[in-house]
Write a protein that holds these residues in place. Sequence first.
Motif, PDB file in Angstrom:
ATOM      1  N   GLN A 170       1.031  -1.193   0.068  1.00 53.66           N
ATOM      2  CA  GLN A 170       0.007  -0.020  -0.019  1.00 53.66           C
ATOM      3  C   GLN A 170       0.784   1.104  -0.080  1.00 53.66           C
ATOM      4  OE1 GLN A 170      -2.940  -0.248   3.031  1.00 53.66           O
ATOM      5  NE2 GLN A 170      -3.700  -2.096   2.499  1.00 53.66           N
ATOM      6  N   LEU A 171       0.593   2.348  -0.822  1.00 58.97           N
ATOM      7  CA  LEU A 171       1.195   3.135  -0.932  1.00 58.97           C
ATOM      8  C   LEU A 171       0.526   4.473  -1.099  1.00 58.97           C
ATOM      9  CD1 LEU A 171       4.453   3.603  -2.048  1.00 58.97           C
ATOM     10  CD2 LEU A 171       3.392   3.840  -4.558  1.00 58.97           C
ATOM     11  N   ASN A 172       1.250   5.507  -0.427  1.00 57.48           N
ATOM     12  CA  ASN A 172       0.595   6.845  -0.381  1.00 57.48           C
ATOM     13  C   ASN A 172       1.778   7.825  -0.486  1.00 57.48           C
ATOM     14  OD1 ASN A 172      -1.664   8.790  -0.231  1.00 57.48           O
ATOM     15  ND2 ASN A 172      -1.544   8.653   1.776  1.00 57.48           N
ATOM     16  N   THR A 173       1.303   9.239  -0.561  1.00 53.47           N
ATOM     17  CA  THR A 173       2.300  10.333  -0.630  1.00 53.47           C
ATOM     18  C   THR A 173       1.844  11.188   0.594  1.00 53.47           C
ATOM     19  OG1 THR A 173       3.544  12.203  -1.628  1.00 53.47           O
ATOM     20  CG2 THR A 173       1.294  11.534  -2.209  1.00 53.47           C
ATOM     21  N   GLY A 177       6.801  19.181   2.783  1.00 51.63           N
ATOM     22  CA  GLY A 177       6.680  19.837   4.089  1.00 51.63           C
ATOM     23  C   GLY A 177       5.497  20.786   3.939  1.00 51.63           C
ATOM     24  N   THR A 178       5.225  21.591   2.981  1.00 49.24           N
ATOM     25  CA  THR A 178       4.299  22.722   3.078  1.00 49.24           C
ATOM     26  C   THR A 178       3.116  21.870   2.663  1.00 49.24           C
ATOM     27  OG1 THR A 178       5.167  23.315   0.876  1.00 49.24           O
ATOM     28  CG2 THR A 178       5.814  24.720   2.623  1.00 49.24           C
ATOM     29  N   SER A 179       2.993  20.857   1.593  1.00 50.19           N
ATOM     30  CA  SER A 179       1.696  20.059   1.319  1.00 50.19           C
ATOM     31  C   SER A 179       1.171  19.654   2.575  1.00 50.19           C
ATOM     32  CB  SER A 179       1.871  19.262   0.273  1.00 50.19           C
ATOM     33  OG  SER A 179       3.038  19.200  -0.589  1.00 50.19           O
ATOM     34  N   ARG A 180       2.106  19.204   3.127  1.00 51.92           N
ATOM     35  CA  ARG A 180       1.630  18.086   4.587  1.00 51.92           C
ATOM     36  C   ARG A 180       1.094  18.893   5.429  1.00 51.92           C
ATOM     37  NH1 ARG A 180       4.559  13.476   8.258  1.00 51.92           N
ATOM     38  NH2 ARG A 180       3.655  14.322  10.029  1.00 51.92           N
ATOM     39  N   GLU A 181       1.731  20.230   5.665  1.00 47.21           N
ATOM     40  CA  GLU A 181       0.940  21.025   6.688  1.00 47.21           C
ATOM     41  C   GLU A 181      -0.241  21.535   6.316  1.00 47.21           C
ATOM     42  OE1 GLU A 181       1.861  21.265   9.758  1.00 47.21           O
ATOM     43  OE2 GLU A 181       3.405  19.878   9.189  1.00 47.21           O
ATOM     44  N   ALA A 226     -14.122   9.287   5.418  1.00 46.69           N
ATOM     45  CA  ALA A 226     -14.506   9.180   3.665  1.00 46.69           C
ATOM     46  C   ALA A 226     -14.523  10.587   3.200  1.00 46.69           C
ATOM     47  CB  ALA A 226     -15.531   8.382   3.434  1.00 46.69           C
ATOM     48  N   SER A 227     -15.100  11.477   3.827  1.00 45.23           N
ATOM     49  CA  SER A 227     -15.412  12.540   3.242  1.00 45.23           C
ATOM     50  C   SER A 227     -14.287  13.799   3.671  1.00 45.23           C
ATOM     51  CB  SER A 227     -16.825  13.192   4.077  1.00 45.23           C
ATOM     52  OG  SER A 227     -16.875  13.565   5.374  1.00 45.23           O
ATOM     53  N   ALA A 228     -13.518  13.222   4.327  1.00 40.37           N
ATOM     54  CA  ALA A 228     -12.213  14.070   4.671  1.00 40.37           C
ATOM     55  C   ALA A 228     -11.347  14.563   3.380  1.00 40.37           C
ATOM     56  CB  ALA A 228     -11.188  13.320   5.563  1.00 40.37           C
ATOM     57  N   PRO A 229     -10.776  15.872   3.529  1.00 41.47           N
ATOM     58  CA  PRO A 229      -9.948  16.358   2.576  1.00 41.47           C
ATOM     59  C   PRO A 229      -8.795  15.346   2.086  1.00 41.47           C
ATOM     60  CG  PRO A 229      -9.896  17.808   4.415  1.00 41.47           C
ATOM     61  CD  PRO A 229     -10.744  16.611   4.771  1.00 41.47           C
ATOM     62  N   LYS A 230      -8.572  15.253   0.709  1.00 39.57           N
ATOM     63  CA  LYS A 230      -7.557  14.411   0.161  1.00 39.57           C
ATOM     64  C   LYS A 230      -6.217  15.085   0.109  1.00 39.57           C
ATOM     65  CE  LYS A 230     -10.815  10.892  -0.351  1.00 39.57           C
ATOM     66  NZ  LYS A 230     -11.013  10.464   0.884  1.00 39.57           N
ATOM     67  N   ILE A 231      -5.215  14.364   0.510  1.00 38.72           N
ATOM     68  CA  ILE A 231      -3.851  14.853   0.216  1.00 38.72           C
ATOM     69  C   ILE A 231      -3.719  15.370  -1.179  1.00 38.72           C
ATOM     70  CG2 ILE A 231      -3.114  12.456  -0.243  1.00 38.72           C
ATOM     71  CD1 ILE A 231      -0.859  15.616   1.127  1.00 38.72           C
ATOM     72  N   ASP A 232      -4.336  14.735  -2.348  1.00 35.16           N
ATOM     73  CA  ASP A 232      -3.991  15.000  -3.398  1.00 35.16           C
ATOM     74  C   ASP A 232      -4.462  16.372  -3.769  1.00 35.16           C
ATOM     75  OD1 ASP A 232      -3.399  12.604  -3.707  1.00 35.16           O
ATOM     76  OD2 ASP A 232      -4.696  11.727  -4.961  1.00 35.16           O
ATOM     77  N   ASP A 233      -5.308  16.943  -3.045  1.00 37.68           N
ATOM     78  CA  ASP A 233      -5.730  18.247  -3.319  1.00 37.68           C
ATOM     79  C   ASP A 233      -4.916  19.173  -2.735  1.00 37.68           C
ATOM     80  OD1 ASP A 233      -7.964  17.453  -4.494  1.00 37.68           O
ATOM     81  OD2 ASP A 233      -8.978  17.139  -2.541  1.00 37.68           O
TER      82      ASP A 233
END
Length: 417
Positions: A170-173, A177-181, A226-233
């Motif tokens: 299982q893989l994710n990003t 630092g700034t995206s993560r914050e 499920a409705s939480a913001p996605k990292i991709d955005d």
Amino acid sequence: MSKVKTPAKTPQAIRGTQDIFGPDAEAFAFVVETFERVRKLYRFRRVEMPVFEKTEVFARSLGETTDVVSKEMYSFDDRGGESLTLRPEFTAGIARAFLTNGWKQHAPLKVATHGPLFRYERPQKGRYRQFHQLDAEVIGAGEPQADVELLAMADQLLHELSIADGVTLQLNTLGDGTSREAWRAALVEHFASVRDDLSEDSQERLEKNPLRILDSKDRRDQAHVASAPKIDDFLSGEAQDFFGAVTSGLDAAGVVWTRNDALVRGLDYYRHTAFEFVTDRLGAQGTVLGGGRYDGLMESLGGPATPAVGWAAGIERLAMLCEGRGAESLEIAIAAESNDRNADAAALTNLFRREGFCVELFASGSPRKRYDKARKAEPAIMISLDMRDGEATHGLSVLNEGYARAKKAQEIFDNRK
RNA sequence: GCGAUCGUAGCUCAGUUGGUUAGAGCGCCGGUUUGUGGUACCGGAGGUCGCGGGUUCAAACCCCGUCGAUCGCCCCA
């Protein structure tokens, strides 16, 4: 005095430690040997690390509020009054060594190690207070190729262990630092707005480690997850490109993976790539190998910004999946069926061992039962030495028809002086 | 740290509504058979029933505590 001696009670082993023996120990060794072989194929250099470090090595790198640091470390003051800690993981110590030894000159540095780690946790199957991990790190490499190489090695290891088909990557990003914050802030906002609907655990996580709500198993949290913001955005252009390079590199290397955008890491230092190899065959302890990129770690230890990736794998958990593997079968059993032949049998045993055969000698206990005992050891070849009517007798029989070295063994036996 | 289940011989386990000296199989040790044969039979060693309290005329069994293991939660590899 007539006082009956109080028999000294045998001390018990410490809770959460294990005395590994028999098939478990063979499987454990099999995992380590396979790792050593694979790690050489990828040119990862072996390092040996101290089992304890100054407490701050872990406190600063893992994050003071993580459970590992706040309640699971074995810490103590040494005689000089300094706070030391039994290592709860490998990465922090290796990072410290990289800085204090000037290993920067070797960067990008690929290193591998394995050994015991210590965490004060409630023991469970596959979870111990002294447990053992394999570990691989690439330090000083900021390119996605490093992530790919590391994952390809992990994948090959699981294949060579013959457990890959029960395990999925299982893989994710987590972004830079700034995206993560930014993502983290959006998650906090999202979950805070429904705070009262969340499980008690998740309400607490909201304060301490909001990312962890994403892999909550509690039903009450599922809908909000499920409705939480996605990292991709929240991914910056570079972060997207980085992740894209990792995934296409994995595809090119033939490493099968699935995206899990709720996968996060428990330790604070992770950035970008995060991954876990997971099985459903070990109950709650399903993660068999996990890791990711930790570009922020070196700075937290007072070093220069240094990109790095790594993973660790639980040896016990891998060994449980390799049950029955690793035991060497017996090639030759030699039975001395008379005490008069003990010396001959011992000499013959030596001879075969020096020729590189795996041999067991049966020359103790009742002479009449030695043959049976030898048979029960399931050798490929059985040799018996006896004394009949004052004459020394001997016999060799091949029990396993498919045994490849039977001819060579027969020759050695016939040519013995 | 929380909840649940469990703890009897080296191992796997029986043990009735509490009731004489706690059992079996496997393993171990010894003996007898067999004598190129993984056989069969006989015998033996090994248990303060995890530990400590309590209830009872009587506890492996009931109650409390404790230690440990297992399964979830949590955490993580």
